[in-house]
Write an enzyme that holds these catalytic residues in place. Structure first.
Site, short mmCIF file in Angstrom:
data_model
loop_
_atom_site.label_atom_id
_atom_site.label_comp_id
_atom_site.label_asym_id
_atom_site.label_seq_id
_atom_site.Cartn_x
_atom_site.Cartn_y
_atom_site.Cartn_z
CB ILE A 152 -36.04 -84.98 11.39
CG1 ILE A 152 -37.51 -85.34 11.64
CG2 ILE A 152 -35.29 -84.85 12.70
CD1 ILE A 152 -37.71 -86.68 12.32
N GLY A 156 -42.13 -81.27 3.94
CA GLY A 156 -42.94 -81.68 2.80
C GLY A 156 -43.72 -80.51 2.24
CE LYS A 176 -48.09 -84.80 7.26
NZ LYS A 176 -48.75 -85.85 6.46
CG ASP A 215 -47.18 -90.43 -2.31
OD1 ASP A 215 -46.67 -90.62 -3.43
OD2 ASP A 215 -46.75 -89.59 -1.51
CG ASN A 250 -44.20 -91.85 1.39
OD1 ASN A 250 -43.51 -90.98 1.91
ND2 ASN A 250 -45.06 -91.60 0.43
CG ASP A 261 -46.08 -89.15 3.74
OD1 ASP A 261 -47.02 -88.43 4.12
OD2 ASP A 261 -45.18 -88.75 3.00
#
Length: 472
Positions: free
Chosen positions: A203, A206, A224, A331, A336, A349
């Site tokens: 899905i 990165g 992840k 970030d 995110n 994230d």
């Protein structure tokens, strides 16, 4: 009497000395004129004047030439002096620039040293040095005490874990980081065996990981999966991975993404297992799709709901910044920030991975939300997150993408933001938005010391929310 004759003769003699009158061809006598005599005198006088002027010019020419030469020499000297002055000024400017760079480097090194001290890295390095010194003394004195640094190569670790094959090829410090994380995971019950994970469709993707939908113990989760090449090509990859896992494992806040567990067997099974959330703040504001458009693709949510999301983000960031040591996201951006089914936020994230569904283009990358000091590679603090929040808060209030009114490339945005010349367009001021606009401007101020803390931002947003609620 003849007495008067003598003067007459003298007069006649005197007149006889003149030239005879000219006789024409017709035999007539011309009257003498005085024109020729006067013309001759004038000609002579003008000739004398011209000769005098020529003489004077001849005398003046060397003087003019000398003056001209002196003028040219003066111009050349002035030009050389100007060049030297500009060069001296340039050298002074370069010296100032180099001095500032040196100061920034020193500040950055002090910042890194402080981070290393806060995270216990300095203590670990000191202990390693003491172990090496002790093993060296033992070998010199013939002691029978065995040192793991003497018996095994430096890159091996004494602890035997399921990742001993990979650990045999990684530095000792990284092995320590990962071993500590594995120990904490097993002790606290969030160590997950990879066999328990049933990976489904991908899905997200990165720069360092793929994101999969998965099933773990009957629960839908997001996994992840760090790229194996990331561990092979980056010498600090294990440390980064262990740091991200450790950071997420410490979070206990309703507005921060919840870590369910982790598979700690890099390079092929370096996985983070988190709760599964399907919507981001970016999609909630702008809809699905990768294009930045000035026209809206979905209706803008009500102002009260948008203000509530901004408050939840501020509360989550206050929680992160008030930890010891502080957690700096670095970030923070709408892609995110996730939303659950009840539209409450989750800050996510911490490892800089982007989701496919956010449809990010280059222009919507980190530069748009990045603080000037981060763009310029200067030492940063938690106030860098405050700057990012200021950009996000303005986007929430206006409903527009940052810098959508400008046709700038990412490099142009970065340069203008770094120089303090560019910020997104503010909303039109009215009585209701005045306090919000002031808060936005403070949050993205170029001077990091001027930016408020998230505790102050949270307090301000609560007061604004109460005023809005009273007017409804």
């Amino acid at each position: 009497m003849n007495i008067a004759g003598t003067p007459q003769k003298k007069k006649t003699g005197l007149l006889g000395s003149r030239k005879s009158p000219v006789v024409s061809s017709a035999g007539q006598q011309r009257k003498p004129t005085s024109t020729g005599h006067s013309r001759g005198c004038c000609r002579g006088f003008s000739d004398c004047m011209s000769m005098g002027s020529m003489v004077s010019k001849k005398q003046q020419n060397p003087q003019c030439q000398q003056q001209h030469n002196r003028h040219q020499s003066t111009l050349k000297l002035e030009e050389q002096v100007g060049d030297l002055t500009r060069e001296v000024q340039r050298q002074k400017e370069l010296r100032i620039i180099y001095r500032k760079r040196l100061e920034r480097t020193q500040d950055y090194l002090r910042h890194c040293l402080q981070i290393a001290q806060d995270n216990g890295v300095l203590e670990l390095m000191t202990n390693n040095k003491e172990d090496q010194h002790q093993s060296l003394l033992s070998s010199n004195t013939g002691s029978v005490i065995a040192s793991p640094l003497v018996q095994t190569p430096l890159h091996q670790h004494s602890h035997q874990t399921p990742l001993h094959r990979y650990c045999s090829q990684t530095p000792l410090l990284q092995q320590s980081d990962l071993a500590v994380t594995v120990s904490q995971a097993k002790m606290n019950g969030w160590y997950i065996d990879p066999k328990e994970i049933d990976l489904q469709e991908k899905i997200g993707q990165g720069t360092t990981a793929n994101i999969y939908r998965a099933i773990w113990r009957g629960l839908d989760v997001a996994v992840k999966c760090i790229y194996p090449d990331f561990f092979h090509t980056n010498e600090n990859a294990v440390t980064f991975f262990a740091q991200e896992v450790d950071t997420l494992s410490r979070q206990r806040h309703r507005f921060v993404l919840q870590l369910m567990g982790a598979c700690l067997e890099p390079p092929y099974r370096g996985w983070l297992v988190t709760e599964l959330l399907g919507t981001t703040l970016k999609e909630w504001l702008h809809g699905l799709g990768s294009q930045r458009r000035k026209e809206r693709m979905v209706p803008l949510p009500p102002f009260e709901e948008r203000l509530a999301r901004a408050l939840e983000i501020a509360q989550a960031m206050q929680y992160l910044h008030e930890q010891k040591p502080k957690v700096i996201h670095r970030d923070l951006k709408p892609s995110n920030i996730f939303l659950d089914d009840a539209k409450h936020v989750r800050i996510a994230d911490f490892g800089h991975a982007r989701f496919l569904s956010d449809g990010e283009m280059a222009l919507t990358g980190t530069f748009v939300y990045m603080a000037p000091e981060v763009i310029q590679c200067e030492p940063y603090s938690e106030k860098s997150d405050v700057y990012s929040f200021g950009i996000i808060l303005n986007e929430i209030i206006t409903g527009n993408h940052p810098y959508i009114e400008k046709d700038y490339k990412p490099a142009k945005i970065a340069m203008e933001v770094g120089e303090g010349k560019l910020r997104p367009a503010l909303p039109e001021e009215d009585g209701q938005l005045r306090e919000l606009i002031e808060l936005i401007c403070l949050s993205w101020d170029g001077d990091a010391s001027v930016r408020p803390s998230f505790s102050s931002i949270t307090c301000s947003l609560k007061n604004i929310q109460m005023k809005v609620t009273e007017t409804i």
